[in-house]
Design an enzyme around this catalytic site. Structure first.
Site, PDB file in Angstrom:
ATOM      1  N   LYS A   1     -14.373   0.523 -48.863  1.00 58.74           N
ATOM      2  CA  LYS A   1     -14.667   0.889 -50.251  1.00 58.74           C
ATOM      3  C   LYS A   1     -15.239  -0.318 -51.001  1.00 58.74           C
ATOM      4  O   LYS A   1     -16.134  -0.172 -51.812  1.00 58.74           O
ATOM      5  CB  LYS A   1     -13.385   1.364 -50.952  1.00 58.74           C
ATOM      6  CG  LYS A   1     -13.604   1.908 -52.370  1.00 58.74           C
ATOM      7  CD  LYS A   1     -14.437   3.151 -52.363  1.00 58.74           C
ATOM      8  CE  LYS A   1     -14.809   3.621 -53.759  1.00 58.74           C
ATOM      9  NZ  LYS A   1     -15.882   4.644 -53.721  1.00 58.74           N
TER      10      LYS A   1
ATOM     11  N   CYS B   1      -3.617  10.162 -68.992  1.00 60.49           N
ATOM     12  CA  CYS B   1      -2.238   9.664 -68.936  1.00 60.49           C
ATOM     13  C   CYS B   1      -1.410  10.396 -67.878  1.00 60.49           C
ATOM     14  O   CYS B   1      -1.833  11.383 -67.290  1.00 60.49           O
ATOM     15  CB  CYS B   1      -1.523   9.827 -70.258  1.00 60.49           C
ATOM     16  SG  CYS B   1      -2.334   9.092 -71.632  1.00 60.49           S
TER      17      CYS B   1
HETATM   18  C1  BG6 Z   1     -19.907  -0.474 -50.256  1.00 59.33           C
HETATM   19  C2  BG6 Z   1     -19.404   0.955 -50.460  1.00 59.33           C
HETATM   20  O1  BG6 Z   1     -18.972  -1.165 -49.498  1.00 59.33           O
HETATM   21  O2  BG6 Z   1     -20.066  -1.120 -51.517  1.00 59.33           O
HETATM   22  C3  BG6 Z   1     -20.432   1.710 -51.266  1.00 59.33           C
HETATM   23  O3  BG6 Z   1     -19.196   1.573 -49.191  1.00 59.33           O
HETATM   24  C4  BG6 Z   1     -20.664   0.987 -52.580  1.00 59.33           C
HETATM   25  O4  BG6 Z   1     -19.972   3.040 -51.490  1.00 59.33           O
HETATM   26  C5  BG6 Z   1     -21.035  -0.475 -52.367  1.00 59.33           C
HETATM   27  O5  BG6 Z   1     -21.688   1.632 -53.316  1.00 59.33           O
HETATM   28  C6  BG6 Z   1     -21.017  -1.231 -53.700  1.00 59.33           C
HETATM   29  O6  BG6 Z   1     -19.716  -1.201 -54.198  1.00 59.33           O
HETATM   30  P1  BG6 Z   1     -19.447  -1.603 -55.740  1.00 59.33           P
HETATM   31  O7  BG6 Z   1     -17.955  -1.589 -55.853  1.00 59.33           O
HETATM   32  O8  BG6 Z   1     -20.034  -2.956 -55.935  1.00 59.33           O
HETATM   33  O9  BG6 Z   1     -20.121  -0.580 -56.590  1.00 59.33           O
END
Ligand code: BG6
Length: 616
Positions: A611, A9
Site C-alpha cells: 500500500k 465518528c
Molecule cells: C504504491 C501503491 O505503492 O504507491 C499505489 O500500490 C499508490 O496504489 C502509490 O498509488 C502511491 O502511493 P501514495 O500513498 O504516495 O499515494
C-alpha cells in the site's frame, strides 16, 4: 448532509464483571475496526475501581494509542470514541470521550448536537468546568447537571437531559458510582453485543463481531443500561421497559468490516460518493483552501510531484489547471523530480506533493531535497493525517477518505482528482480566467458529482461485470485516453496491471499510431476512455484499430457515434462535459476489479505490491 451523518465518528463501550488488565487493548482493537467511519482524533475513558482514566488526542489511532499507551490500561469498563470534527477543530481538548466537572463521569457521543453552542454558554454561566468546543462534552455536562440534582439517579438524569439535547446522535456514558454503562440512540446507529462475561455497545458491527455474534440493534428513542451480565432497554421518553432478545448475526467479522462486500476494494469503490461528499463539504467549510490556492497563484511555476495513482491524478489535475485557471501546473514523476527539476527550483516556485499515505519514499525524497535547499513553497495533498508529508509542508489539503485498506487506490484517487478540480476552479477565479459567477456555477455543478457517482456505480456494474468476463484470458492490452481522459486511461491501465496481472499500457490515444499501433492483430483489445466532446478525435483513433481487426472497447458518457464505432461499449449516465471524465473513473475501477476476481485474484492484496512504499 445525510451522506455525512451516516458515517462520521464511532463509539464503543464495554463492561466486564471484574477488572480486566486487557481493557485498553480491547478498546483499541474495537476502535481500529471503526476507523473506516472517518475520524481525526481518538480517545479512551475507563473506570478502574473508584478511579477514572481518560487518554485522548488528535491524530491517527495508531499514533495516539502509542503516545498515550492505550494498551497499558486496565479496568472494569471503558469507552473508546473516534471523532470526525464538526463542532470544534481536531485537538486533544475537543477529542472524546469527555469528563464531567469533577472527573467521575465519562461520556462520548456520535452525531451532531446542534444546540451545542447554546448549551456551552449555559453551562459556563452555571459554573460548569467546560474544557473545549466539542458537542460531546455538552452531553456529559447535561447528564451531570441532572445527576447532581437528583441524588445520583443516572437513568432519570439521562431521561431528563435528553430533552435538552437537539440533533441526531447516539451517546454512551458511565460513572464511577455504578458498574453500568448507559447508551442512548437518537438518530445515529447503535448496537448491543452480549458476550459470555461482558456486554458491549457500538456504532457498528465490525467492532462487536470479533467479540460476540449475539447482536441486539437499538431503535431511535431507546436507552439501554448494562453491566457485564444483564441489560435493560427502556424508552428514553417515559422510561417504560422494552423487552427484546439478541440474535446471532450471520455476518463474519471480516465481511462486516468490508460492509458486506467481498473485498475492501469494492467497498471502497462504493464508498466514493460519500467520501466525495465529505471532501467537498470539508473544502467548502475549511479556511485552509484560500491559503493553499494563493500560494499557487503567487508562484512563478508550480509542479505536482507524485507516484502511481497519485501521479495519474496529478496528470488529470494539470488538465483542470490549464482549462479553468489558465496556469501550467506540471505533473512530475516523483523519482525524476530532483534530477529533472530539483536544482531549478527557486523561492518563487511552488511544489505540490500528492500522496495518499504521505509516506511514499520517492515523494518524501523530493520534499526533503527542497527542505534542505530551503527553496520553493511546499504544499501537500494527502489522506493520512499526521504523516511525514503533512508535518513537513507549508500548507496541505486532506483527502478526507479515512483509511484506504485495499492496496490499489480507488477512493483516494477519486478524491485527489476532485480536490484538484476544485482547487483549479477556485484558482481560476483568482487568475481571472473564470468570472466569480462561472466559478460558482462550476463549483455548484461539482457538488452534483457524489450522487452522479452513486448512480454510475449502480448503472455500470452489471455491464462491466459482463465485459470483464469477455476479457478473461486476455494477456495484453492498451488503455487509451485523449485530453482530460488521458490521466484516467493511465489509471485504468495501472489498475488492470496491479490486480489482473495482465500487461496493460496506458497512453495518449493520438500517440498510439506513432509506433504502438504495430501491436494490433485480430481481436487485440484496446480500451478507449473518452467523452462525447472528444468524439471527433477519438473516433479516428478507434478506427485505426478496428480497420486492422483490433477489438475496440469504449467507456464514455452515452453517445451514438461512439457506440456504433465500438465492439464493446460501456455507457455512463449523462453528466456533461466537465464531470463525465470523472464519472469514467468508476467503470475503469470496476472493470479492473471484476477482471481480477474473474482471474481468481484477491484485488485487496495483489502479489509483490504494498500500500505504501517507504523504500527507494
Ligand atoms: C504504491 C501503491 O505503492 O504507491 C499505489 O500500490 C499508490 O496504489 C502509490 O498509488 C502511491 O502511493 P501514495 O500513498 O504516495 O499515494
Amino acid at each position: 448532509m445525510n451522506l455525512i451523518r451516516e458515517i462520521m465518528c464511532g463509539i464503543f463501550g464495554i463492561v466486564f464483571g471484574t477488572r480486566n488488565t486487557d481493557l485498553g487493548k480491547i478498546l483499541l482493537e474495537a476502535g481500529r475496526r471503526l476507523v473506516y467511519r472517518g475520524y481525526d482524533s481518538v480517545g479512551v475513558g475507563v473506570v478502574d475501581g473508584k478511579s477514572t482514566d481518560l487518554r485522548k488526542d488528535a491524530g491517527t489511532i495508531e499514533q495516539v494509542s502509542l503516545d498515550h499507551q492505550f494498551t497499558e490500561i486496565g479496568g472494569e469498563r471503558g469507552i473508546i470514541q473516534l471523532r470526525w470534527a464538526t463542532f470544534g477543530r481536531p485537538s486533544r481538548r475537543n477529542a472524546q470521550p469527555h469528563y464531567d466537572c469533577d472527573e467521575d463521569m465519562i461520556g462520548a457521543h456520535n452525531g451532531n448536537i446542534v444546540n451545542c453552542t447554546q448549551l456551552k454558554n449555559l453551562y459556563k454561566s452555571e459554573g460548569h468546568k467546560v474544557r473545549g468546543w466539542n458537542d460531546g462534552e455538552m452531553v456529559v455536562h447535561t447528564v451531570e447537571k441532572y445527576y447532581d440534582n437528583n441524588g445520583g439517579d443516572l437513568k432519570a438524569a439521562i431521561m431528563r437531559g435528553d430533552q435538552d439535547l437537539h440533533g441526531d446522535y447516539a451517546f454512551v456514558i458511565t460513572t464511577v458510582h455504578s458498574n453500568e454503562i448507559f447508551a442512548v440512540k437518537r438518530g445515529s446507529s447503535l448496537y448491543i453485543g452480549v458476550g459470555e462475561d461482558f456486554i458491549c455497545c457500538s456504532s457498528d458491527l465490525p467492532s462487536i463481531l470479533p467479540l460476540t455474534k449475539m447482536i441486539l440493534p437499538l431503535i431511535d428513542g431507546e436507552c439501554v443500561r448494562f453491566d457485564s451480565d444483564k441489560y435493560e432497554i427502556f424508552s428514553i421518553v417515559d422510561g417504560k421497559e422494552i423487552s427484546r432478545k439478541p440474535k446471532e448475526s450471520e455476518l463474519d467479522p471480516e465481511t462486516a468490516n468490508k460492509g458486506g462486500f467481498d473485498h475492501f476494494m469494492l467497498k471502497e469503490i462504493n464508498d466514493q460518493p460519500k467520501r466525495a461528499e465529505m471532501l467537498l463539504q470539508t473544502l467548502e467549510e475549511s479556511d485552509f483552501v484560500d491559503n493553499f490556492i494563493e500560494r499557487i497563484a503567487e508562484a512563478r511555476r508550480t509542479f505536482m510531484v507524485a507516484c502511481g495513482s497519485s501521479l495519474n491524478a496529478a496528470i488529470t489535475g494539470s488538465y483542470f489547471f490549464n482549462k479553468f485557471s489558465g496556469l501550467p501546473v506540471i505533473p512530475v514523476i516523483a523519482g525524476q523530480f530532483i534530477d529533472n527539476y530539483g536544482y531549478s527550483i527557486t523561492d518563487e516556485d511552488c511544489v505540490i506533493f500528492i500522496s495518499q499515505s504521505g509516506e511514499t519514499k520517492d515523494v518524501i525524497n523530493g520534499l526533503n531535497f527542497l527542505r534542505k535547499t530551503e527553496k520553493g513553497t511546499l504544499l501537500g495533498i494527502l489522506n493520512v493525517l499526521g504523516s511525514t508529508l503533512m508535518l513537513n509542508t507549508d500548507a496541505y489539503l486532506p483527502l478526507v477518505c479515512d483509511l484506504e485498506i485495499s492496496v490499489p487506490a480507488t477512493k483516494t484517487f477519486m478524491n485527489q482528482v476532485i480536490l484538484l478540480y476544485y482547487v483549479a476552479l477556485k484558482l481560476g477565479k483568482l487568475t481571472g480566467r473564470l468570472t466569480a459567477k462561472r466559478s460558482r456555477e462550476l463549483t455548484r455543478e461539482l457538488h452534483t458529482l457524489p450522487h452522479l457517482l452513486a448512480r454510475t456505480i449502480e448503472h455500470v456494474e452489471p455491464k462491466v461485470k459482463k465485459l470483464a468476463k469477455k476479457l478473461h484470458g486476455t494477456q495484453d492490452c492498451y488503455c487509451l485516453g485523449y485530453g482530460v481522459c488521458h490521466g484516467i486511461a493511465l489509471e485504468g491501465a495501472l489498475k488492470i496491471k496491479e490486480i489482473t496481472y495482465v500487461h496493460c499500457e496506458g497512453m495518449y490515444s493520438s500517440e498510439f499510431k506513432h509506433g504502438p499501433l504495430s501491436i494490433v492483430t485480430k481481436d487485440y483489445p484496446i480500451i478507449f476512455i473518452t467523452t462525447p466532446e472528444d468524439t471527433y478525435m477519438i473516433v479516428s483513433h478507434m478506427n485505426e484499430v478496428s480497420c486492422r481487426e483490433g477489438r475496440v472497447i469504449v467507456i464514455s458518457e452515452d453517445s451514438r457515434s461512439l457506440r456504433v464505432n465500438s465492439h464493446h461499449y460501456i455507457a455512463t449516465p449523462r453528466a456533461g462535459p466537465n464531470l463525465s471524465p470523472l464519472i469514467n473513473i468508476v467503470p475503469v475501477q470496476l472493470l479492473a476489479y471484476f477482471w481480477a476476481t474473474a482471474n481468481g485474484i484477491d484485488p485487496d492484496y495483489p502479489r509483490n505490491l504494498s500500500k505504501t512504499l517507504t523504500v527507494d
